[in-house]
Design an enzyme around this catalytic site. Structure first.
Site, PDB file in Angstrom:
ATOM      1  N   GLY A  10     135.493  40.064  -0.093  1.00 27.03           N
ATOM      2  CA  GLY A  10     136.535  40.598   0.800  1.00 27.03           C
ATOM      3  C   GLY A  10     136.130  40.510   2.264  1.00 27.03           C
ATOM      4  CE1 TYR A  11     138.181  43.151   8.764  1.00 25.53           C
ATOM      5  CE2 TYR A  11     137.396  40.892   8.946  1.00 25.53           C
ATOM      6  CZ  TYR A  11     137.765  42.089   9.535  1.00 25.53           C
ATOM      7  OH  TYR A  11     137.712  42.225  10.912  1.00 25.53           O
ATOM      8  CG  ASN A  32     139.001  42.470  -9.041  1.00 30.84           C
ATOM      9  OD1 ASN A  32     139.133  42.162  -7.857  1.00 30.84           O
ATOM     10  ND2 ASN A  32     139.472  43.591  -9.544  1.00 30.84           N
ATOM     11  CB  SER A  34     142.403  42.303  -7.340  1.00 31.06           C
ATOM     12  OG  SER A  34     141.534  43.170  -6.591  1.00 31.06           O
ATOM     13  CB  SER A 124     137.650  55.229   5.240  1.00 33.86           C
ATOM     14  OG  SER A 124     138.700  55.283   6.198  1.00 33.86           O
ATOM     15  CE1 TYR A 148     141.479  54.512   3.119  1.00 33.72           C
ATOM     16  CE2 TYR A 148     140.914  53.302   1.126  1.00 33.72           C
ATOM     17  CZ  TYR A 148     140.661  53.623   2.448  1.00 33.72           C
ATOM     18  OH  TYR A 148     139.593  53.053   3.103  1.00 33.72           O
ATOM     19  CE  LYS A 152     137.334  53.871   0.697  1.00 35.49           C
ATOM     20  NZ  LYS A 152     136.352  52.885   0.188  1.00 35.49           N
ATOM     21  CE1 TYR A 176     133.907  49.584   5.416  1.00 32.82           C
ATOM     22  CE2 TYR A 176     131.929  50.747   6.098  1.00 32.82           C
ATOM     23  CZ  TYR A 176     132.559  49.837   5.276  1.00 32.82           C
ATOM     24  OH  TYR A 176     131.849  49.162   4.299  1.00 32.82           O
ATOM     25  CG  PHE A 177     135.723  55.316  13.315  1.00 36.08           C
ATOM     26  CD1 PHE A 177     134.553  55.704  12.648  1.00 36.08           C
ATOM     27  CD2 PHE A 177     136.522  56.310  13.859  1.00 36.08           C
ATOM     28  CE1 PHE A 177     134.183  57.055  12.559  1.00 36.08           C
ATOM     29  CE2 PHE A 177     136.152  57.659  13.770  1.00 36.08           C
ATOM     30  CZ  PHE A 177     134.983  58.019  13.125  1.00 36.08           C
ATOM     31  CG  ASN A 178     140.804  51.725  13.208  1.00 37.06           C
ATOM     32  OD1 ASN A 178     140.351  52.884  13.248  1.00 37.06           O
ATOM     33  ND2 ASN A 178     142.052  51.461  12.841  1.00 37.06           N
ATOM     34  N   GLY A 293     152.141  59.608   8.845  1.00 39.73           N
ATOM     35  CA  GLY A 293     150.709  59.718   8.519  1.00 39.73           C
ATOM     36  C   GLY A 293     149.792  59.317   9.649  1.00 39.73           C
TER      37      GLY A 293
END
Ligand code: WQD
Length: 336
Positions: A10-11, A32, A34, A124, A148, A152, A176-178, A293
């Protein structure tokens, strides 16, 4: 030393793969696919200069994880695998509780079975909910504003309890922040499927001409220009934070929880302007209603990570935008 990266295709995982290899570790990916693409593996080979071992499979399959750990003689694990779309988690909470919490439990059981007790967990800033003030320190109250973020929080508490019960365990919780940006080569980067939820990939696609304009979700927040303020951190800085955390665990044997952010907040419009300067492309936008949100401001106090890990983010918003643009413009369809 062989390190397993669950969700390593992933990223964040792929960039951490590069950082680990540059630090002399041998990364092994379990994914996987996904929410990632096998095409990243050839790119990683080009960046690192040798192939990265990759096992296809789901972290929920405890026996498979155990077998992969034995096969590759894994000494430590960085756990990225999981679902991460806030909006989807509201619509499909069971998927998120099953995949994220169930996946973490399955991984821990496989680690216990193979005698591996060193774990870096991808958490996160969302565990801070809507912070009462900024910058955010690790001793701030935690809460959740969506399923989500709730997963976490639960995983953090589960890992903390395991580390307290069994001294052999050493766990690094990284909030993590952004994360934004891409490796300077332009060979790997963020490759969201469908319409991007996050700001930077959406802005990148507008600059490319793939999307007509950006919707700015609210310009009436109590911030300098009225738009949301976030702590954007370059994904390579973030990846290097994982390496520093792994080293700290192995050297001290002490568990920890730290923010991985720059300590600086930037508004939506500041990022838009920085991206236009970096890409030389216009990023047209329209002001839209606030997104449910969202909080006004969220940025880190990075002092604890600096003192415990000897790590601090160094890359600027301009570098984040330039590296994002190099990836996006060179790979209009991502890894496809
Ligand atoms: C940033 C700012 C938006 C899109 C989320 C998750 C967090 C983490 C990172 C997983 C906000 C504004 C955005 C758009 C906009 N993910 N925006 N138009 O919401 O801070 O954090 O992603 O770990 O858990 O909550 O990131 O990039 O979605 O939004 O105006 O099309 O950009 O309102 O102010 P966010 P984001």
């Amino acid at each position: 030393m062989n390190i397993l990266l669950t969700g390593g295709a992933g990223y964040i995982g792929s960039h951490t793969c590069v950082a680990l290899a540059h630090a002399g570790y041998t990364p092994v990916i379990l994914d996987n696919f996904s929410n990632s693409h096998p095409g990243v593996l050839e790119r990683l080979h080009r960046i690192i200069g040798k192939p990265v071992a990759c096992e296809e499979g789901d972290v929920l399959d405890t026996k498979l994880v155990e077998a992969v750990m034995r096969k590759h003689q894994i000494a430590g694990v960085v756990h990225f695998a999981g679902d991460k779309a806030v909006g989807e988690s509201v619509a499909k909470p069971l998927k998120y509780f099953r995949n994220n919490i169930g996946g973490a439990m399955s991984l821990v059981e496989a680690m216990q079975a193979t005698g591996c007790h060193t774990l870096v967990f991808s958490s996160s800033a969302t565990v801070y909910g809507d912070p009462a003030s900024v910058p955010i320190r690790e001793d701030f109250p935690r809460g959740h504003t969506n399923p989500y973020g709730h997963t976490k929080l639960v995983i953090e508490d589960m890992l903390t309890a395991i580390a307290a019960a069994e001294p052999a365990w050493r766990v690094a919780i990284l909030r993590y922040f952004n994360p934004v940006g891409a490796h300077e080569s332009g060979l790997i980067g963020e490759d969201p499927s469908g319409v991007p939820n996050n700001l930077m990939p959406f802005v990148s696609q507008v600059a490319l001409g793939k999307r007509a304009h950006l919707q700015v979700f609210g310009d009436d927040y109590p911030t300098p220009d009225g738009t949301g303020v976030r702590d954007y951190i370059h994904v390579i800085d973030l990846a290097e934070g994982h390496v520093a955390a792994l080293k700290a665990l192995m050297e001290t044997g002490k568990s920890l929880a730290v923010n991985l952010g720059t300590g600086r907040g930037h508004s939506v419009l500041e990022l838009v302007r920085a991206f236009e300067a970096a890409s030389g492309r216009p990023v047209p936008y329209q002001i839209a209603p606030r997104r449910a949100g969202d909080v006004a401001q969220c940025y880190a106090d990075p002092a604890l990570a600096q003192s415990l890990l000897g790590w601090r983010a160094s890359r600027t918003l301009e570098q984040m935008c330039a590296d994002s643009w190099r990836w996006q413009s060179g790979n209009p369809d991502g890894y496809r």
